[in-house]
Design a protein around this motif. Structure first.
Motif, short mmCIF file in Angstrom:
data_model
loop_
_atom_site.label_atom_id
_atom_site.label_comp_id
_atom_site.label_asym_id
_atom_site.label_seq_id
_atom_site.Cartn_x
_atom_site.Cartn_y
_atom_site.Cartn_z
N GLN A 5 0.82 -1.21 0.00
CA GLN A 5 0.00 0.00 0.00
C GLN A 5 0.86 1.26 0.00
OE1 GLN A 5 -2.31 -1.13 3.42
NE2 GLN A 5 -4.17 -1.32 2.18
N LEU A 6 2.02 1.21 0.64
CA LEU A 6 2.91 2.37 0.64
C LEU A 6 3.41 2.69 -0.77
CD1 LEU A 6 5.07 1.68 3.82
CD2 LEU A 6 3.38 3.49 3.51
N ALA A 12 -5.19 5.05 -5.23
CA ALA A 12 -5.57 3.64 -5.36
C ALA A 12 -6.54 3.19 -4.27
CB ALA A 12 -4.33 2.75 -5.39
N GLU A 13 -6.22 3.50 -3.02
CA GLU A 13 -7.10 3.07 -1.92
C GLU A 13 -8.44 3.80 -1.98
OE1 GLU A 13 -8.90 1.07 0.92
OE2 GLU A 13 -7.02 0.50 -0.01
N TYR A 14 -8.42 5.06 -2.38
CA TYR A 14 -9.67 5.83 -2.52
C TYR A 14 -10.59 5.14 -3.52
CZ TYR A 14 -12.85 9.60 -3.83
OH TYR A 14 -13.97 10.34 -4.10
N ALA A 158 -7.14 -0.41 -17.14
CA ALA A 158 -8.33 -0.87 -16.44
C ALA A 158 -8.36 -0.22 -15.06
CB ALA A 158 -8.33 -2.39 -16.30
N ILE A 159 -9.53 -0.22 -14.48
CA ILE A 159 -9.67 0.30 -13.12
C ILE A 159 -9.06 -0.69 -12.13
CG2 ILE A 159 -11.29 1.05 -11.34
CD1 ILE A 159 -13.30 1.56 -13.73
N VAL A 160 -9.39 -1.97 -12.30
CA VAL A 160 -9.06 -3.00 -11.32
C VAL A 160 -8.19 -4.10 -11.93
CG1 VAL A 160 -10.03 -4.80 -9.80
CG2 VAL A 160 -11.22 -2.62 -10.07
N ASP A 161 -7.20 -4.54 -11.18
CA ASP A 161 -6.43 -5.73 -11.50
C ASP A 161 -6.76 -6.78 -10.45
OD1 ASP A 161 -4.58 -7.63 -12.34
OD2 ASP A 161 -2.84 -6.53 -11.58
N CYS A 182 -6.03 0.27 -9.40
CA CYS A 182 -5.89 -0.43 -8.12
C CYS A 182 -5.99 -1.93 -8.34
CB CYS A 182 -6.95 0.04 -7.12
SG CYS A 182 -8.66 -0.33 -7.58
N ASP A 183 -5.64 -2.68 -7.31
CA ASP A 183 -5.81 -4.12 -7.42
C ASP A 183 -6.50 -4.66 -6.17
OD1 ASP A 183 -3.96 -5.09 -5.35
OD2 ASP A 183 -2.34 -4.55 -6.72
N PHE A 184 -6.94 -5.89 -6.28
CA PHE A 184 -7.59 -6.56 -5.16
C PHE A 184 -6.76 -7.77 -4.76
CE2 PHE A 184 -11.06 -3.81 -6.07
CZ PHE A 184 -11.74 -3.69 -4.87
#
Length: 187
Positions: A5-6, A12-14, A158-161, A182-184
């Motif tokens: 996350q750092l 990304a977290e938003y 893409a928005i999400v990976d 961002c990713d999940f």
């Protein structure tokens, strides 16, 4: 906060925090990442669009290609903001003119995407946009269609990976640059 996350951009977290997870949809075992909450909130939608606009405003692109169906939403808005044209990569049987097709595998079956044979000109610099990268099949199939008509896919976005499904790695192994907001991973 984790080390990963750092290293993420501050947005990304938003963005990730505004994506809804729907368990067991469209089938058992699938954790569906629903972007509709991003689109419903005007502030969040603007932040999302601005991320893409700022990334690509100096890229000298010719056209944006959006993948059916959620890639249409983001792709069309980004194309408008960058003063570019937009072409849809559709599911089989949805385009009314001469098309080319590509079949691919996805995380819960197989599908085919199509593109109008005249969607781009030879040498056009194209940004390919979809909502997420899962197994990578849709993104790779769409890129293959664009390449077959002579376009140069500058980058896929893409928005999400969903890195556990391996799609982003496969996209990159195909020589396609990939940007995701961002990713999940592990979420």
């Amino acid at each position: 906060m984790t080390i990963a996350q750092l290293a993420e951009p501050p947005y990304a977290e938003y963005i990730r925090s505004r994506i809804r997870t729907v368990p067991n949809w469209p089938q058992q075992g699938v954790m569906f990442r629903d972007i509709t909450p991003l689109l419903q909130d005007p502030k969040t939608f603007r932040v999302l669009v601005d991320i893409f606009v700022h990334r690509y405003m100096d890229q000298k692109l010719d056209i944006i290609a959006g993948v059916d169906a959620r890639g249409f939403i983001l792709g069309a808005v980004v194309a408008y903001e960058l003063n570019l044209g937009f072409v849809p990569v559709r599911k089989k049987g949805k385009l009314p003119f001469d098309t080319i097709a590509e079949e691919y595998e996805l995380e819960y079956g197989s599908a085919t995407v199509e593109l109008h044979a005249d969607a781009c000109k030879e040498g056009d610099r194209v940004l390919l946009i979809d909502d997420l990268v899962a197994t990578g099949g849709t993104m790779i199939a769409a890129a293959n269609l664009l390449k077959r008509i002579g376009a140069n896919v500058v980058e896929a976005a893409a928005i999400v990976d969903l890195p556990e499904l391996g799609g982003s790695q496969l996209v990159r192994q195909q020589g396609i640059e990939l940007f995701t907001v961002c990713d999940f991973s592990g979420h």
